[in-house]
Design an enzyme around this catalytic site. Structure first.
Site, short mmCIF file in Angstrom:
data_model
loop_
_atom_site.label_atom_id
_atom_site.label_comp_id
_atom_site.label_asym_id
_atom_site.label_seq_id
_atom_site.Cartn_x
_atom_site.Cartn_y
_atom_site.Cartn_z
N ILE A 108 0.84 -1.20 0.00
CA ILE A 108 0.00 0.00 0.00
C ILE A 108 0.87 1.25 0.00
O ILE A 108 0.72 2.13 -0.84
CB ILE A 108 -0.96 -0.01 1.21
CG1 ILE A 108 -1.87 -1.24 1.15
CG2 ILE A 108 -1.79 1.27 1.24
CD1 ILE A 108 -2.77 -1.40 2.35
N THR A 109 1.78 1.33 0.96
CA THR A 109 2.72 2.45 1.03
C THR A 109 4.06 1.93 1.53
O THR A 109 4.14 0.86 2.13
CB THR A 109 2.24 3.57 1.98
OG1 THR A 109 2.10 3.03 3.31
CG2 THR A 109 0.92 4.16 1.52
N THR A 111 7.74 3.74 3.31
CA THR A 111 8.57 4.87 3.69
C THR A 111 9.86 4.34 4.31
O THR A 111 10.04 3.13 4.43
CB THR A 111 7.86 5.77 4.72
OG1 THR A 111 7.68 5.03 5.95
CG2 THR A 111 6.49 6.21 4.20
N GLN A 113 10.54 4.57 7.30
CA GLN A 113 10.21 4.06 8.63
C GLN A 113 9.57 2.67 8.57
O GLN A 113 9.93 1.78 9.32
CB GLN A 113 9.27 5.03 9.34
CG GLN A 113 9.84 6.43 9.51
CD GLN A 113 11.11 6.45 10.32
OE1 GLN A 113 11.35 5.60 11.17
NE2 GLN A 113 11.97 7.44 10.04
N ARG A 114 8.60 2.49 7.66
CA ARG A 114 7.95 1.19 7.57
C ARG A 114 7.16 1.06 6.27
O ARG A 114 6.89 2.06 5.60
CB ARG A 114 7.03 0.95 8.76
CG ARG A 114 5.79 1.84 8.84
CD ARG A 114 4.99 1.48 10.09
NE ARG A 114 3.83 2.34 10.26
CZ ARG A 114 3.02 2.28 11.32
NH1 ARG A 114 3.25 1.41 12.28
NH2 ARG A 114 1.98 3.08 11.43
N VAL A 116 3.61 -0.63 4.48
CA VAL A 116 2.25 -1.07 4.79
C VAL A 116 1.81 -2.02 3.70
O VAL A 116 1.79 -1.65 2.52
CB VAL A 116 1.28 0.13 4.90
CG1 VAL A 116 -0.12 -0.35 5.25
CG2 VAL A 116 1.78 1.12 5.95
N LYS A 133 1.55 -3.56 9.06
CA LYS A 133 2.47 -2.43 9.08
C LYS A 133 3.80 -2.96 9.59
O LYS A 133 3.92 -3.33 10.75
CB LYS A 133 1.92 -1.31 9.96
CG LYS A 133 0.63 -0.71 9.41
CD LYS A 133 0.12 0.44 10.25
CE LYS A 133 -1.11 1.08 9.59
NZ LYS A 133 -1.62 2.22 10.39
N ASP A 231 -1.47 13.86 14.39
CA ASP A 231 -1.15 13.75 12.96
C ASP A 231 -2.42 13.52 12.14
O ASP A 231 -2.46 12.67 11.25
CB ASP A 231 -0.15 12.62 12.73
CG ASP A 231 0.54 12.73 11.37
OD1 ASP A 231 0.55 13.84 10.79
OD2 ASP A 231 1.09 11.71 10.89
#
Length: 413
Positions: A108-109, A111, A113-114, A116, A133, A231
């Site tokens: 899905i995504t 970055t 950092q992690r 998904v 995640k 956020d």
């Protein structure tokens, strides 16, 4: 709150399966692994893992909760991470028949950092998908690992505290020296940012009102738990239904299910019930109020409220309120002008402006269906001392029946 210490002993990872029943009782926060516990486990050997207090893996799968237990690392097998593009992905082998329970559907995504991942069940009895995640730790320094574990634990803590139809549901989580995995329900409509970008021309005021009503109620619920999201943005608001379903619904007032769910509680924080004071600044600058942008201590409830105002404006206009049209000015000049507009709360309506010209004397806003939305934005995008909170907005909702939802009547705030 004092933390209960857990002995890692011979365990190098800890799994904490969750069931639907656990979801709806008062969570035992002290039972969560402390930052120290997990940090210690990061230095242990994975081969020392022993888990004996879970049911045998080869049992019959009768419920969705049983299927989620398939993510539990039992006996000699473990979660395998394979490259995307192969026929199998994150999955657990069964010792009996060597079959995968889950497969990666898509990423899905992703970055720094992690990542998904959308994961689909291979069990024909449960045609369902979940979200993983996944944070890799193996390539990070010890300080980076501790920082990621701290954020991971905060997200678990927040999700275990909450039970609301408009908050993503925590299904399971997994901690090892190499990776952190959070398992959540899947929202088929994707995030509100991409949905707005693609389908904004189809938005009705009723649709926007439904989303905003759910958002305000949910954030007020978070604040009743002394939790600040920090956020809130279109990217972190998920739609439970895809476009082809949403476009067929013509009565949003009586729609019986949650339309949106708030996700990504990595930056969330619990605050004092009296002053809600937050010292640190984080989140996305485009959704941050002036006080956060300037890095000063602030009321976290009112900071979340500002973000709601940005979201509502974006849903109505299809753009963010303080963005200017592209220019050839240097970046430092554009940033300076952006901050000036932000501090002055200087934004302009285009699509949602009043149809009446004040000079004509025709000021009957009751004939303007969008006026109340503009009023809500005005109440939220204000100086922090004058800014309404979500809880205060709920009182306005009670005055106007169009913004109350039967779905949320039984949720205590």
């Amino acid at each position: 709150m004092s933390e209960k210490k857990h002995s890692c002993e011979e365990k190098s990872l800890q799994l904490y399966p969750l069931s639907n029943k656990i979801r709806h009782v008062n969570p035992n926060i002290s039972a969560l692994p402390s930052e120290t516990d997990i940090s210690e486990s990061l230095t242990n050997d994975l081969t020392k893992l022993e888990i004996s207090n879970y049911a045998p893996f080869n049992r019959d799968l009768e419920t969705f909760s049983d299927l989620i237990f398939g993510l539990t690392n039992i006996q000699k097998k473990s979660l395998y991470s394979l490259q995307l593009g192969r026929s199998r992905g994150y999955a657990l082998y069964s010792d009996e028949n060597e079959k995968y329970l889950w497969s990666i559907n898509t990423k899905i995504t992703s970055t720094e950092q992690r990542e998904v991942l959308l994961v689909k069940s291979n069990n024909k009895k449960f045609d369902t998908s979940i979200v993983l995640k996944h944070t890799h730790l193996s390539s990070k320094s010890q300080n980076e690992k501790k920082a990621r574990v701290k954020v991971f634990r905060q997200e678990i803590w927040a999700l275990k505290t909450l039970s609301h139809p408009c908050v993503v549901q925590l299904l399971n989580y997994y901690v090892s020296s190499a990776e952190l995995i959070l398992v959540e329900n899947y929202c088929m409509g994707g995030d509100l940012y991409h949905y707005t970008k693609k389908h904004h021309s189809d938005f009705s005021l009723e649709f926007v009102g439904r989303i905003f009503s759910e958002l305000v109620h949910t954030v007020a619920y978070l604040h009743s738990k002394c939790l600040i999201h920090r956020d809130l943005k279109l990217e972190n608001i998920l739609l439970t239904q895809p476009y082809n379903v949403i476009k067929t619904i013509d009565n949003w007032k009586n729609y019986p299910n949650a339309l949106i769910q708030i996700s990504d509680f990595e930056l969330s924080i619990f605050v004092d019930s009296k002053n809600h004071l937050v010292q640190s600044s984080c989140g996305s600058q485009e959704y941050a109020p002036p006080e956060v942008y300037m890095g000063i201590a602030h009321d976290g409830f009112r900071a979340d409220a500002w973000s709601l105002g940005i979201v509502l404006f974006a849903l109505l206009e299809g753009r963010l309120p303080f963005d200017s049209y592209p220019t050839l000015d240097p970046e430092n000049v554009r940033i300076k002008r952006y901050v000036q507009r932000l501090v002055r709360c200087d934004y302009t309506w285009h699509l949602c402006k009043s149809p009446f010209k004040r000079s004509t004397g025709n000021t009957n806003d009751n004939d303007d269906p969008s006026w109340r939305f503009r009023l809500f934005v005005k109440k939220l995008l204000k100086n922090r001392d004058q800014r309404s909170t979500p809880t205060e907005l709920l009182k306005d909702f009670n005055k106007h029946g169009n913004f109350t939802l039967p779905l949320l009547e039984n949720v205590t705030i």
